[in-house]
Design an enzyme around this catalytic site. Structure first.
Site, mmCIF file in Angstrom:
data_model
loop_
_atom_site.group_PDB
_atom_site.id
_atom_site.type_symbol
_atom_site.label_atom_id
_atom_site.label_comp_id
_atom_site.label_asym_id
_atom_site.label_seq_id
_atom_site.Cartn_x
_atom_site.Cartn_y
_atom_site.Cartn_z
ATOM 1 N N HIS A 191 -3.859 14.097 0.587
ATOM 2 C CA HIS A 191 -4.170 13.263 1.751
ATOM 3 C C HIS A 191 -3.030 13.297 2.764
ATOM 4 O O HIS A 191 -3.260 13.462 3.976
ATOM 5 C CB HIS A 191 -4.432 11.824 1.303
ATOM 6 C CG HIS A 191 -4.617 10.871 2.446
ATOM 7 N ND1 HIS A 191 -5.712 10.912 3.280
ATOM 8 C CD2 HIS A 191 -3.825 9.851 2.909
ATOM 9 C CE1 HIS A 191 -5.610 9.951 4.208
ATOM 10 N NE2 HIS A 191 -4.476 9.304 3.994
ATOM 11 N N ASP A 236 -9.428 0.354 1.814
ATOM 12 C CA ASP A 236 -8.483 -0.137 2.811
ATOM 13 C C ASP A 236 -8.982 0.310 4.181
ATOM 14 O O ASP A 236 -8.642 1.387 4.673
ATOM 15 C CB ASP A 236 -7.084 0.416 2.524
ATOM 16 C CG ASP A 236 -6.018 -0.294 3.328
ATOM 17 O OD1 ASP A 236 -6.241 -1.460 3.699
ATOM 18 O OD2 ASP A 236 -4.959 0.307 3.582
ATOM 19 N N ASP A 276 0.853 -1.188 0.000
ATOM 20 C CA ASP A 276 0.000 0.000 0.000
ATOM 21 C C ASP A 276 0.890 1.240 0.000
ATOM 22 O O ASP A 276 1.747 1.400 0.880
ATOM 23 C CB ASP A 276 -0.907 0.002 1.230
ATOM 24 C CG ASP A 276 -2.051 1.005 1.104
ATOM 25 O OD1 ASP A 276 -2.345 1.429 -0.024
ATOM 26 O OD2 ASP A 276 -2.657 1.336 2.141
ATOM 27 N N GLN A 311 -4.404 2.266 15.194
ATOM 28 C CA GLN A 311 -3.240 2.678 14.409
ATOM 29 C C GLN A 311 -2.436 3.762 15.126
ATOM 30 O O GLN A 311 -1.200 3.738 15.132
ATOM 31 C CB GLN A 311 -3.696 3.169 13.040
ATOM 32 C CG GLN A 311 -2.576 3.603 12.115
ATOM 33 C CD GLN A 311 -3.101 4.074 10.757
ATOM 34 O OE1 GLN A 311 -4.268 3.897 10.430
ATOM 35 N NE2 GLN A 311 -2.236 4.693 9.980
ATOM 36 N N GLU A 336 -10.829 4.089 3.385
ATOM 37 C CA GLU A 336 -9.867 4.791 2.546
ATOM 38 C C GLU A 336 -10.205 4.511 1.083
ATOM 39 O O GLU A 336 -10.185 3.358 0.641
ATOM 40 C CB GLU A 336 -8.429 4.352 2.851
ATOM 41 C CG GLU A 336 -7.956 4.852 4.202
ATOM 42 C CD GLU A 336 -6.473 4.623 4.443
ATOM 43 O OE1 GLU A 336 -5.919 5.286 5.347
ATOM 44 O OE2 GLU A 336 -5.879 3.797 3.736
ATOM 45 N N GLU A 395 -9.350 4.080 -2.419
ATOM 46 C CA GLU A 395 -8.118 3.768 -3.125
ATOM 47 C C GLU A 395 -8.422 3.045 -4.434
ATOM 48 O O GLU A 395 -9.533 2.563 -4.657
ATOM 49 C CB GLU A 395 -7.202 2.874 -2.275
ATOM 50 C CG GLU A 395 -6.813 3.472 -0.929
ATOM 51 C CD GLU A 395 -5.633 2.762 -0.280
ATOM 52 O OE1 GLU A 395 -4.826 2.149 -1.018
ATOM 53 O OE2 GLU A 395 -5.524 2.813 0.960
ATOM 54 N N THR A 444 -9.173 -5.633 3.860
ATOM 55 C CA THR A 444 -9.054 -4.743 2.713
ATOM 56 C C THR A 444 -9.978 -5.282 1.633
ATOM 57 O O THR A 444 -9.922 -6.471 1.312
ATOM 58 C CB THR A 444 -7.610 -4.701 2.182
ATOM 59 O OG1 THR A 444 -6.737 -4.229 3.217
ATOM 60 C CG2 THR A 444 -7.495 -3.797 0.971
ATOM 61 N N ARG A 468 -8.430 3.749 13.166
ATOM 62 C CA ARG A 468 -7.568 4.901 13.435
ATOM 63 C C ARG A 468 -7.054 4.946 14.873
ATOM 64 O O ARG A 468 -5.901 5.352 15.106
ATOM 65 C CB ARG A 468 -8.330 6.199 13.125
ATOM 66 C CG ARG A 468 -8.756 6.368 11.692
ATOM 67 C CD ARG A 468 -7.586 6.436 10.742
ATOM 68 N NE ARG A 468 -8.036 6.705 9.363
ATOM 69 C CZ ARG A 468 -7.241 6.624 8.309
ATOM 70 N NH1 ARG A 468 -5.981 6.293 8.455
ATOM 71 N NH2 ARG A 468 -7.709 6.882 7.094
ATOM 72 N N GLU A 473 -10.419 12.687 7.302
ATOM 73 C CA GLU A 473 -10.296 13.989 6.655
ATOM 74 C C GLU A 473 -11.649 14.696 6.607
ATOM 75 O O GLU A 473 -11.748 15.893 6.903
ATOM 76 C CB GLU A 473 -9.767 13.826 5.232
ATOM 77 C CG GLU A 473 -8.336 13.339 5.121
ATOM 78 C CD GLU A 473 -7.961 13.031 3.692
ATOM 79 O OE1 GLU A 473 -7.426 13.920 3.004
ATOM 80 O OE2 GLU A 473 -8.212 11.887 3.241
ATOM 81 N N LYS A 506 -4.567 -1.976 10.277
ATOM 82 C CA LYS A 506 -4.802 -2.158 8.845
ATOM 83 C C LYS A 506 -5.017 -3.618 8.434
ATOM 84 O O LYS A 506 -5.563 -3.872 7.363
ATOM 85 C CB LYS A 506 -3.596 -1.625 8.050
ATOM 86 C CG LYS A 506 -3.429 -0.118 8.122
ATOM 87 C CD LYS A 506 -4.399 0.577 7.199
ATOM 88 C CE LYS A 506 -4.041 2.044 7.043
ATOM 89 N NZ LYS A 506 -4.916 2.727 6.081
#
Length: 399
Positions: free
Chosen positions: A133, A233, A126, A240, A199, A201, A257, A237, A364, A253
């Site tokens: 971002h 993904d 990844d 993490q 996420e 992606e 996925t 948070r 975000e 993570k």
């Protein structure tokens, strides 16, 4: 135009023809299929129709339960296969159109099949290729002046992810548990993730590999890129945040996925190439390529939650927003001599644009939990709640 009916708004016109792996009620064996309109073409049934110099000797790959062998055949084989499929499905070609027995064996309504992971994914990487971002997340945690780390403008930052937990779209994801530290003045606690994020992606599958110790130069990278999927993904948070120093994401993570079941080939995406983002400072020579290798792919994220009747779009972005191209990602990945294999998956990282409505993650969009995301009818989200459904769409549109 195809002899099969394809609605004008279909994601799968004859110009697309993405590959996937499917099974059906009358045949539980997973095998290679191609999407056309609302149908799946069973390529294993028509393998005898591949009479070109490459695929006439290799058509048995369409019987396999993954695309790995086909991916490993290389660009000439991919192009030959695509040309054959477009010819067989064309409105003026009668080989399948006029053979009702063959049609009954090789065409399935898409609603009647089960879709599987398109490849046996040996390795998954990844990247972190969106400047917007990276700037947004860096600003949240380090301040505006230190948003980008010193290396970010010089190389495509990435990490190795967990291939075993990559699943096909529609697979439920369980909220992970782990250590978090919600109060920095107290010891960590164990429990379910409370800041579950998405996420937006895209990712590409690799084709023929390289030998260990022999890098793939950016000038040859295109020969090793088979096609693309849409990806979510999932990210925990709070887990993490507590774990990622000094070695990066781990449990935050590795729990899941999600990728789309259909792999859109680079040949299908060719009309949507566009200029690369201007890079300053200029990258080191091994990362430089002059040809355009960004792609104009419109992306959107919607949330479908219990409290409202219809999914709500929360983000619209575009793959062309990425700072680092797929060629640069692959060249950097292998410059150390790392070997890739057919069916490896390399992901873009979160794809965000310049305005808030183009930001590709909840952290975000809610700006680290300070701004609720409106979904309508006075319903809001900051992070995902149990039962929420995430819908990600990717679409190229020509004239």
């Amino acid at each position: 135009m195809s002899f099969l009916y394809v609605h004008n708004d279909s994601d799968f016109p004859i110009q697309n023809l993405p590959y996937g792996i499917f099974s059906s009620q009358d045949n539980a064996s997973p095998r290679v299929g191609v999407a056309i309109g609302d149908n799946v073409l069973d390529v294993s049934v028509i393998q005898n129709l591949f009479t070109g110099p490459i695929m006439s000797k290799n058509a048995s790959v369409f019987n396999e339960a993954s695309l790995n062998s086909f991916m490993g055949l290389g660009r000439d084989a991919w192009k030959e296969t695509r040309a054959t499929l477009q010819r067989l499905l064309a409105a003026n070609e009668g080989v399948i159109r006029d053979d009702s027995n063959l049609r009954s064996k090789c065409l399935y309504p898409m609603s009647d099949v089960q879709l599987h992971l398109p490849a046996r994914i040996g390795d998954y990487t990844d990247f972190y290729s969106s400047r917007e971002h990276a700037t947004n997340v860096g600003t949240m945690f380090r301040g505006k002046e230190n948003a980008l780390m010193p290396n970010w403008l010089h190389l495509p930052v990435g990490y190795h992810g967990r291939a075993s937990s990559i699943v096909v779209s529609g697979t439920p994801i369980r909220r992970p548990c782990g250590q978090t530290r919600p109060d920095d003045t107290k010891p960590p606690v164990f429990g379910p993730c409370r800041l579950l994020d998405i996420e937006l992606e895209m990712a590409f599958f690799t084709g023929p590999g390289n030998k260990l110790g022999e890098p793939i130069p950016s000038s040859k990278a295109e020969d090793h890129i088979f096609g693309m999927v849409v990806m979510n993904d999932w990210s925990a948070r709070d887990i993490q945040k507590w774990e990622y120093v000094p070695l990066g994401p781990f449990l935050g993570k590795n729990f899941g996925t999600t990728i789309s079941p259909w792999v859109v080939t680079m040949e299908a995406l060719e009309p949507f190439r566009c200029r690369n983002v201007i890079q300053n400072p200029k990258p080191l020579p091994y990362l430089c390529h002059d040809d355009p290798y960004s792609f104009d792919i419109n992306l959107s994220v919607s949330l479908n939650v219990e409290e409202i009747a219809e999914p709500t779009v929360i983000c619209r972005s575009n793959l062309k927003n990425l700072y680092w191209t797929m060629k640069q990602q692959l060249a950097h990945h292998t410059i150390s001599g790392c070997n890739i294999r057919p069916g490896d998956l390399l992901a873009s990282g979160t794809i965000s644009g310049t305005s808030p409505d183009t930001w590709g993650s909840l952290i975000e969009l809610c700006w680290k939990g300070t701004k609720p995301i409106p979904l309508g009818n006075n319903v809001t989200r900051k992070f995902l709640q149990d039962g929420d459904e995430v819908i990600i769409n990717g679409r190229c549109e020509g004239e």
